[in-house]
Motif scaffolding. Structure first.
Motif, short mmCIF file in Angstrom:
data_model
loop_
_atom_site.label_atom_id
_atom_site.label_comp_id
_atom_site.label_asym_id
_atom_site.label_seq_id
_atom_site.Cartn_x
_atom_site.Cartn_y
_atom_site.Cartn_z
N ARG A 1 0.83 -1.29 0.11
CA ARG A 1 -0.10 0.11 -0.05
C ARG A 1 0.87 1.25 -0.12
N ILE B 1 2.10 1.86 -3.51
CA ILE B 1 0.97 2.49 -4.17
C ILE B 1 0.65 3.77 -4.05
N THR C 1 3.64 5.83 -5.42
CA THR C 1 3.42 5.94 -6.85
C THR C 1 2.53 6.90 -7.17
N TYR C 2 1.66 7.02 -6.45
CA TYR C 2 0.46 7.97 -6.85
C TYR C 2 1.27 9.44 -6.57
N LEU D 1 -6.68 4.54 -9.70
CA LEU D 1 -5.60 4.12 -8.69
C LEU D 1 -6.36 4.49 -7.39
N ASN E 1 -7.70 1.75 -4.59
CA ASN E 1 -6.86 1.56 -3.68
C ASN E 1 -7.57 2.26 -2.30
#
Length: 95
Positions: free
Chosen positions: A6, A9, A12-13, A81, A85
């Motif tokens: 998580r 992620i 990355t966002y 995304l 998530n």
């Protein structure tokens, strides 16, 4: 979903957010030195103006339209995304 996954992620966002902002700046620069160069020349040092990408949507400049398409795709990817998530604003602000 593991905490480590998580976190990746979310990182990355955050990176995509930076790319999103940079792409917006590039679109404005291309638009203001290309099709809208005459308008750009009216600005003086210290002038401020709030740009909106919508002002470039009707441009006939193929390069500008390609960049706007990429911008829209990136925005859709980021929204998906975040939704898939459950990424919150608080998570994006945390370091």
């Amino acid at each position: 979903m593991s905490t480590s996954y998580r976190n990746k992620i979310i990182l990355t966002y955050r990176a995509l957010l930076e790319i999103h902002e940079e792409l917006m700046e590039r679109i404005i620069n291309v638009g203001m030195t290309g099709q809208y160069a005459e308008i750009n020349e009216t600005f003086r040092e210290g002038d401020t103006f709030k740009f909106d990408l919508e002002m470039f949507r009707d441009s006939k400049d193929q390069n500008l339209q390609l960049l706007l398409g990429l911008f829209d795709e990136l925005e859709n990817l980021m929204n998906t995304l975040a939704n898939v998530n459950g990424i919150t604003e608080e998570e994006l602000e945390d370091d």
